[in-house]
Design a protein around this motif. Structure first.
Motif, short mmCIF file in Angstrom:
data_model
loop_
_atom_site.label_atom_id
_atom_site.label_comp_id
_atom_site.label_asym_id
_atom_site.label_seq_id
_atom_site.Cartn_x
_atom_site.Cartn_y
_atom_site.Cartn_z
N PRO A 296 19.10 -48.45 27.06
CA PRO A 296 18.58 -48.01 25.74
C PRO A 296 19.66 -47.41 24.85
CG PRO A 296 17.10 -47.33 27.49
CD PRO A 296 18.32 -47.87 28.17
N GLU A 297 20.56 -46.62 25.47
CA GLU A 297 21.58 -45.94 24.66
C GLU A 297 22.67 -46.88 24.15
OE1 GLU A 297 22.42 -44.88 29.04
OE2 GLU A 297 20.70 -45.08 27.71
N GLU B 268 32.68 -48.87 25.97
CA GLU B 268 31.98 -48.40 27.17
C GLU B 268 30.48 -48.66 27.06
OE1 GLU B 268 31.43 -44.28 29.81
OE2 GLU B 268 32.76 -44.33 28.06
N SER B 269 29.92 -48.48 25.86
CA SER B 269 28.48 -48.73 25.69
C SER B 269 28.15 -50.21 25.81
CB SER B 269 28.02 -48.20 24.33
OG SER B 269 28.53 -48.99 23.27
N ALA C 123 24.35 -39.79 22.99
CA ALA C 123 23.67 -39.15 21.86
C ALA C 123 22.67 -40.09 21.18
CB ALA C 123 24.70 -38.67 20.84
N PHE C 124 22.61 -41.35 21.60
CA PHE C 124 21.66 -42.30 21.03
C PHE C 124 20.24 -41.73 21.05
CE2 PHE C 124 18.61 -45.77 21.40
CZ PHE C 124 19.02 -46.63 20.40
N ILE D 170 39.34 -43.47 19.81
CA ILE D 170 38.27 -42.84 20.58
C ILE D 170 36.94 -43.55 20.36
CG2 ILE D 170 36.96 -40.71 20.92
CD1 ILE D 170 39.78 -40.58 22.05
N LEU D 171 36.65 -43.87 19.09
CA LEU D 171 35.39 -44.56 18.79
C LEU D 171 35.35 -45.93 19.47
CD1 LEU D 171 32.79 -44.14 17.20
CD2 LEU D 171 33.87 -45.25 15.24
N ASP D 172 36.48 -46.59 19.52
CA ASP D 172 36.54 -47.90 20.19
C ASP D 172 36.29 -47.75 21.69
OD1 ASP D 172 37.38 -50.85 20.13
OD2 ASP D 172 38.75 -50.02 21.61
N GLN D 173 36.85 -46.69 22.29
CA GLN D 173 36.62 -46.45 23.72
C GLN D 173 35.13 -46.25 24.00
OE1 GLN D 173 39.11 -46.32 26.31
NE2 GLN D 173 40.27 -47.29 24.66
#
Length: 710
Positions: free
Chosen positions: A383-384, A375-376, A472-473, A368-371
Motif C-alpha cells: 500500500p505504501e 526502495e518503494s 509516511a504514505f 535521497i528522494l531517489d533512494q
C-alpha cells in the motif's frame, strides 16, 4: 518629352520644401486638427486582417530584384502563400473593392498632377471620412499596393511576356530599369519606407484586435495609444502619397529621367518618422499586452483557486490544470522509460508534486528522494508504494530561456527516475503564482501531496518523506500526526537509516555515541578520552562522526583524518551527513506545524538541543544505550565530564553508565550560558517565538546570511 522632364524637378522641389516643415511637432498639431475634422465614421467595422495579408503579399512579391537591394526570399513567399488566405474574404472585398479602386485612381491622378503632398493626403482623408482609422489606412495601403503591384508586374514580365512588353514600351520602363545603378538609392529608400508603412499599419490593426474582455477603451495604456493612432494614420497615408509620386515619376521619363538625392532624402526622412511612430506604438502595444496578460493571469489564477477547492471524481482535472497538455503532445516525461507519456498514467493515483527551480544548489535532495523512491518500487504491491512523483520545475519567466538553462533542466531531469513535465513552459504563469502564494514555494523544494481525487492533502510532505520515507504514505497531515503519536525520542528516530550498523549495535546492547563539529583537535581528544573511559567502565562503545549541517571541505578532511587515525566510524558520503541534519530540521518544522514547542513537547526540546549543538562553534556528543537512555552535551562539557570519570565511576556501576553521565553533566551545567540556534532557509513557517531548549527563556531572533565558512 522635354516638357515632362521640366515639370518633374519643380514638382519634387515643391513637395520637398513642403515636407521639411511638416516634420516638426508644432506643425503636426495644426495638421492633426485638420485631419480629425475629416473623421466622421458611420459605425461600420471591418475585419481588415485578410486584406492586410494580401497587401503584404503584393509588397513582398513586387519588391524589385535589383542587385544590392533586399527582396523577399522564396521561403518568405511560400510563407505568404499560407498566410494570405482568401476563404471568407470575398464578402469584405465586395464592400471595399470600390473604395480601394477609387482611392487608387485618386492617388494616380493627384500624384501625376503635381499636387502638394499634404493637400493630396487631406483629400484622401475626405474620401475615407466614413471609415474607422484602421480601415482608412488599410484601404489607402491596398489602393497603393494595386498601383505598385501593377507597375512591378509589368516591369517583371516585360522581358518574356509580349503584352507586358508593349505596355512597358509605352511607359518607357525598359529605359528606366536600364539605369538601375542611379536608381538604387531611390529604390532602397522606397523599400524602407514601404516596410515602415506596413509595420505601422499592422500595429494599428493589432490595437483594434485587442480582446475587449481584458482591456477596455478607458484603460490608460490604450487611451494613450488611441490618441496617437490618427497621427500614425496620417503619416502612413502621407507616405503612401510620397511613394506613389515616386513611382508615377518613373512612368514616361525614359532615359531622360535622372534620380536626384533629394528624392531619396524625402523618402528616407519619411521612413525615419514613420519608423519612430511604429516604435512608439509598439511600446504602447507591449504595455497593452502586459495589461492583458495580467488580467488573464488573475482570471486563470482565480479559476485555479476555485478548481482546487472543488471536489472531483478523480485527479485528472486538477493535474491537467497544473500541467498544460496539447492533445497530440504528451506533457510528461517518464524518467524510467525515458519517453514522453500521457498525463493519464497518473489517473486515480496518489501524486507527490516535487516542486523546485532548476538552480538546485545541491543534488542531495534528488539523491535521497531517489533512494526512497527506488526502495518503494521494490515492493510495488505494498500500500505504501502506491504513489507517483512528478517534478514541476518553477522557472523565472522574466529572463529568456536559453541553451544553458535548457541543458541545466535536462541534466536535472535525467537524474530523476520519476515523472516530470516535458518542459517548464507547460506550467502556466497562473500555476506558478499559485505555487508561490498558496503553497509558499520559495527556492527550497516542496513535496505537495495530492490524493486520488486531486485534493491537496499536504502542502509540503517533504518533511514527512525525510523523517519516515515511504512509510509516511499517504502523506496526509492526519498520517503525520498519527506517526508522531507513535514516536518517542530515541536513537532510532535520531539516526534512522543513515548507518545500518546502528540497528545491529542496538540489538547487541552496545553503547552508541554520535558526535560532530569541525574542530579536529577536539575530535582527537574526545574520541581518545571516550574510548579510554569505555574501557575503564567495561562497556562496548561504538562512535560515529556526523559532522555539521551543510558539510563542506572541513568535514571531508575530518572524515579522512578520522579513518586514517582509526578514531571512530564515519559517514563516508557527505550527502548522508547532510541528510542527518536535514531530518532534524524537518522534525522541527513538522512538529511546529502541528503546534508543538519546547514548552509542550519533549521531542521538540531534544531536537532544539541538537540543532543548537550544530549552531555552536564547538563539538558535541550524544551517548545512548538501547532505544531510550541518552546523554548529550556540548564539546567542552562532555569532555570534562569524561575526564572526571573516576569521580562518578561508582555511581555508573550502581545506576548505569548513561544515567551516571547525565547526573554528572547536570552538575557541570551552568545557568549562565547562551544557546545559539541556526535554522537554514528551509521550507516551512518560522515561528515568531522560540524558547531555549535548556533554560526555557525566549530566544532572540537574528537574520544571518552565510556562504562558505571554510
Amino acid at each position: 518629352m522635354a516638357s515632362s522632364t521640366a515639370i518633374v524637378p519643380s514638382r519634387m522641389h515643391q513637395q520637398s520644401r513642403g515636407d521639411r516643415g511638416l516634420f516638426s511637432s508644432s506643425d503636426d498639431n495644426v495638421m492633426m486638427k485638420q485631419i480629425t475634422a475629416t473623421h466622421a465614421p458611420d459605425g461600420r467595422e471591418f475585419d481588415v486582417k485578410p486584406l492586410l495579408h494580401v497587401i503584404e503579399d503584393i509588397m513582398h512579391r513586387a519588391t524589385p530584384a535589383i542587385p544590392g537591394i533586399p527582396h523577399a526570399t522564396q521561403a518568405q513567399l511560400e510563407a505568404m502563400d499560407e498566410k494570405a488566405v482568401y476563404s471568407g474574404f470575398s464578402d469584405m472585398l465586395e464592400l471595399l473593392a470600390y473604395p480601394i479602386n477609387r482611392i487608387a485612381c485618386e492617388i494616380s491622378c493627384k500624384c501625376s498632377g503635381g499636387s502638394d503632398a499634404h493637400a493630396t493626403t487631406v483629400a484622401l482623408f475626405n474620401t475615407l471620412s466614413s471609415y474607422m482609422w484602421d480601415a482608412k489606412v488599410v484601404i489607402a495601403l491596398a489602393a497603393f499596393s494595386v498601383n505598385y503591384g501593377e507597375f512591378w508586374l509589368v516591369a517583371q514580365l516585360y522581358p518574356s511576356n509580349p503584352l507586358a512588353k508593349s505596355v512597358a514600351f509605352l511607359k518607357q520602363l525598359p529605359d528606366v530599369l536600364e539605369h538601375t545603378d542611379s536608381l538604387k538609392p531611390k529604390f532602397e529608400a522606397l523599400n524602407t519606407l514601404i516596410k515602415a508603412m506596413l509595420d505601422v499599419t499592422k500595429c494599428i490593426v493589432e490595437f483594434t484586435d485587442l480582446p475587449s474582455q481584458y482591456i477596455t477603451a478607458d484603460t490608460p495604456e490604450l487611451v494613450i495609444a488611441t490618441a496617437h493612432i490618427p497621427t500614425a494614420v496620417y503619416w502612413t497615408i502621407r507616405s503612401i502619397v510620397a511613394c506613389a509620386s515616386q513611382i508615377m515619376n518613373l512612368i514616361g521619363m525614359g532615359h531622360e529621367y535622372i534620380a536626384s538625392t533629394t528624392e531619396a532624402w524625402e523618402l528616407s526622412s519619411l521612413a525615419h518618422k514613420v519608423s519612430n511612430i511604429h516604435s512608439h506604438l509598439q511600446k504602447q502595444l507591449a504595455l497593452c499586452y502586459q495589461h492583458i496578460d495580467e488580467k488573464r493571469h488573475i482570471e486563470a489564477y482565480q479559476t485555479l483557486v476555485r478548481l482546487i477547492d472543488t471536489p472531483h471524481i478523480d485527479n485528472m482535472k486538477i493535474l491537467k490544470t497544473l500541467i498544460y497538455a496539447k492533445e497530440d503532445q504528451p506533457p510528461l516525461w517518464d524518467g524510467h522509460l525515458k519517453k514522453r507519456v500521457s498525463i493519464d498514467v497518473l489517473r486515480r493515483k496518489n501524486v507527490l508534486l516535487f516542486i523546485s527551480d532548476i538552480d538546485l544548489s545541491h543534488d542531495q535532495e534528488l539523491y535521497i528522494l531517489d533512494q526512497m523512491y527506488t526502495e518503494s518500487r521494490q515492493h510495488p504491491t505494498r500500500p505504501e508504494s502506491q504513489y507517483e512523483i512528478v517534478w514541476l520545475p518553477v522557472v523565472d519567466r522574466s529572463t529568456p530561456w536559453n541553451e544553458t538553462k535548457q541543458k541545466q533542466f535536462e541534466n536535472l531531469q535525467s537524474m530523476m527516475a520519476w515523472h516530470s513535465v516535458h518542459h517548464p513552459s507547460l506550467i502556466d504563469p497562473a500555476v506558478i503564482k499559485y505555487i508561490k502564494e498558496v503553497w509558499h514555494f520559495n527556492k527550497k523544494p516542496l513535496l505537495v501531496a495530492l490524493d486520488t481525487q486531486g485534493r491537496v492533502v499536504n502542502t509540503n510532505a517533504i518533511h514527512m518523506m525525510w523523517i519516515w520515507g515511504y512509510l509516511a504514505f499517504p502523506f496526509t497531515t492526519v498520517r503525520e500526526d498519527a506517526l508522531w503519536k507513535e514516536e518517542t525520542w530515541r536513537i532510532e528516530l535520531l539516526a534512522d537509516s543513515i548507518e545500518p550498523m546502528i540497528f545491529t549495535w542496538i540489538s547487541e546492547g552496545k553503547y552508541i555515541c554520535l558526535y560532530g563539529g569541525e574542530d579536529m583537535e577536539w575530535i582527537r581528544r574526545f574520541t581518545t578520552t571516550a574510548r579510554a573511559v569505555a574501557q575503564a567502565a567495561r562497556i562496548p562503545l561504538e562512535m560515529l562522526y556526523v559532522g555539521k549541517s551543510n558539510p563542506r571541505e572541513k568535514v571531508r578532511k575530518n572524515n579522512t583524518t578520522i579513518v586514517t587515525e582509526n578514531l571512530s566510524h564515519i559517514l563516508p558520503d557527505l550527502t548522508l551527513i547532510w541528510f542527518f541534519w536535514v531530518r532534524l530540521e524537518s522534525m522541527w518544522h513538522s512538529k511546529t506545524q502541528h503546534g508543538k514547542s519546547v514548552e509542550n513537547d519533549v521531542i521538540v526540546q531534544e531536537i532544539m538541543t541538537m540543532l543548537s549543538f550544530d549552531g555552536s562553534d564547538q563539538g558535541w556528543a550524544v551517548i545512548s544505550r538501547g532505544s531510550a537512555e541518552m546523554a548529550k552535551a556540548k564539546g567542552d562539557t562532555i569532555l570534562k565530564s569524561l575526564t572526571q570519570f573516576e569521580q562518578w565511576k561508582e555511581r555508573a556501576g550502581r545506576e548505569g553508565f548513561v544515567a551516571a553521565l547525565n547526573e554528572n553533566l547536570h552538575e557541570l551545567h551552568t545557568p549562565h550560558h547562551c544557546n545559539r540556534l541556526i535554522l537554514p532557509g528551509a521550507t516551512g513557517t518560522i515561528p515568531e517565538r522560540v524558547v531555549c531548549a535548556e533554560c526555557g527563556r525566549p530566544m532572540e531572533k537574528f537574520i544571518m546570511y552565510r556562504c562558505c565558512t571554510d
